[in-house]
Design a protein around this motif. Structure first.
Motif, mmCIF file in Angstrom:
data_model
loop_
_atom_site.group_PDB
_atom_site.id
_atom_site.type_symbol
_atom_site.label_atom_id
_atom_site.label_comp_id
_atom_site.label_asym_id
_atom_site.label_seq_id
_atom_site.Cartn_x
_atom_site.Cartn_y
_atom_site.Cartn_z
ATOM 1 N N LEU A 280 0.855 -1.185 0.000
ATOM 2 C CA LEU A 280 0.000 0.000 0.000
ATOM 3 C C LEU A 280 0.887 1.229 0.000
ATOM 4 N N ARG A 281 0.755 2.079 -1.014
ATOM 5 C CA ARG A 281 1.537 3.309 -1.070
ATOM 6 C C ARG A 281 0.906 4.332 -0.152
ATOM 7 N N LEU A 282 1.604 4.645 0.948
ATOM 8 C CA LEU A 282 1.064 5.555 1.950
ATOM 9 C C LEU A 282 1.195 7.012 1.526
ATOM 10 N N PHE A 283 2.370 7.389 1.061
ATOM 11 C CA PHE A 283 2.655 8.782 0.695
ATOM 12 C C PHE A 283 3.571 8.807 -0.513
ATOM 13 N N ASP A 284 3.475 9.862 -1.305
ATOM 14 C CA ASP A 284 4.397 10.079 -2.401
ATOM 15 C C ASP A 284 4.395 11.555 -2.770
ATOM 16 N N GLY A 285 5.461 11.995 -3.378
ATOM 17 C CA GLY A 285 5.564 13.395 -3.779
ATOM 18 C C GLY A 285 6.702 13.605 -4.739
ATOM 19 N N LEU A 286 6.608 14.652 -5.533
ATOM 20 C CA LEU A 286 7.654 15.007 -6.485
ATOM 21 C C LEU A 286 8.654 15.945 -5.829
ATOM 22 N N VAL B 155 12.066 13.852 -9.278
ATOM 23 C CA VAL B 155 11.929 12.435 -8.969
ATOM 24 C C VAL B 155 10.745 12.274 -8.020
ATOM 25 N N GLU B 156 10.222 11.065 -7.989
ATOM 26 C CA GLU B 156 9.104 10.762 -7.102
ATOM 27 C C GLU B 156 9.602 9.976 -5.895
ATOM 28 N N ARG C 158 11.084 4.426 -1.634
ATOM 29 C CA ARG C 158 11.474 4.300 -3.024
ATOM 30 C C ARG C 158 11.642 5.675 -3.654
ATOM 31 N N VAL C 159 12.592 5.760 -4.585
ATOM 32 C CA VAL C 159 12.834 6.985 -5.345
ATOM 33 C C VAL C 159 12.783 6.598 -6.819
ATOM 34 N N ASP D 157 1.532 10.101 -20.029
ATOM 35 C CA ASP D 157 1.145 11.136 -19.067
ATOM 36 C C ASP D 157 1.949 11.029 -17.780
ATOM 37 N N TYR D 158 2.190 9.809 -17.348
ATOM 38 C CA TYR D 158 2.924 9.604 -16.104
ATOM 39 C C TYR D 158 4.388 10.015 -16.239
ATOM 40 N N ILE D 159 4.999 9.687 -17.380
ATOM 41 C CA ILE D 159 6.428 9.980 -17.548
ATOM 42 C C ILE D 159 6.691 11.473 -17.586
ATOM 43 N N GLU D 160 5.674 12.270 -17.893
ATOM 44 C CA GLU D 160 5.861 13.717 -17.969
ATOM 45 C C GLU D 160 6.208 14.332 -16.616
ATOM 46 N N ARG D 161 5.864 13.664 -15.529
ATOM 47 C CA ARG D 161 6.158 14.238 -14.216
ATOM 48 C C ARG D 161 7.663 14.291 -13.921
ATOM 49 N N PHE D 162 8.419 13.434 -14.598
ATOM 50 C CA PHE D 162 9.866 13.411 -14.362
ATOM 51 C C PHE D 162 10.555 14.354 -15.345
ATOM 52 N N ARG D 163 10.159 15.589 -15.351
ATOM 53 C CA ARG D 163 10.644 16.547 -16.340
ATOM 54 C C ARG D 163 12.001 17.114 -15.949
#
Length: 210
Positions: free
Chosen positions: A89-95, A105-106, A139-140, A201-207
């Motif tokens: 279960l992914r509790l938290f994540d952020g860029l 990076v996420e 995880r990163v 769309d997802y890969i765009e976040r790692f700009r």
């Protein structure tokens, strides 16, 4: 006390500020490998080995199958082969801005529930009772340098598992039926990497940043 409060506030701010990012863009399973070490009260030096896994994600929930081979560090006891599964279960994540490259990076934290079965390699394989436990993973994740849809992930995780005691082993190898014994707690610490593919769309976040 102030230092502890300040650290707690900083962690809370980190989690809240990153809660709006959602890692929902995996197009393939995440395939990974890691180096693992598993000390216990009976064997402080523990076992070391290599592990592989495949994880499937749907939103914040993932399932994984895992396998590893582990050897004792300081004695000649038989090597163990381990197969397991986990629910994540992914509790938290952020860029966050990468410290290495000029890109995002996420960073994410996972809660895991684990079930394992062990085989000890002697003249004939010997099956151990199941081990079960919980864990946390940091995880990163980032995108590829070549502009493809490939994503890569660095992972650090720690798990606590309930393992059979030494008494359990001795009784199980005798003709006497196994007695009910308390189960020993064992740590599992690992560091590794995983790779997969994502949607556009997802890969765009790692700009990249200019």
């Amino acid at each position: 006390m102030r230092a502890v409060s300040g650290a707690a506030f900083g962690i809370l701010a980190f989690l809240i500020s990153g809660a709006d990012a959602a890692a929902d863009g995996e197009a393939t399973p995440m395939i990974g490998g890691s180096v693992v070490w598993s000390p216990s009260a009976e064997q402080p030096s523990g076992m070391i080995g290599l592990a592989v896994e495949a994880a499937w994600w749907s939103g914040r929930v993932g399932v994984a199958v895992e396998g590893s081979g582990r050897s004792y560090v300081d004695n000649d006891q038989p090597r163990a082969f381990v197969l397991g599964s986990s629910v994540r279960l992914r509790l938290f994540d952020g860029l966050w801005r990468s410290w290495v490259d000029a890109r995002d990076v996420e960073v994410g934290i996972e809660l895991q529930g684990i079930l394992e079965r062990w085989w000890y390699q002697r003249n004939e394989p010997e099956l151990d009772p199941a081990r079960y436990g919980v864990g946390l993973a940091l995880r990163v994740r980032g995108g590829a340098d070549d502009g493809s849809l490939r994503i890569s992930e660095s992972r650090f995780f720690i798990r606590v598992l309930a393992a059979p005691t030494v008494t359990d082993h001795a009784v199980a190898r005798s003709m006497t039926p196994p007695a009910e014994e308390p189960r020993e707690l064992m740590l599992l610490i690992g560091i590794g990497a995983a790779f997969g593919s994502s949607d556009p769309d997802y890969i765009e976040r790692f700009r990249w940043h200019e």
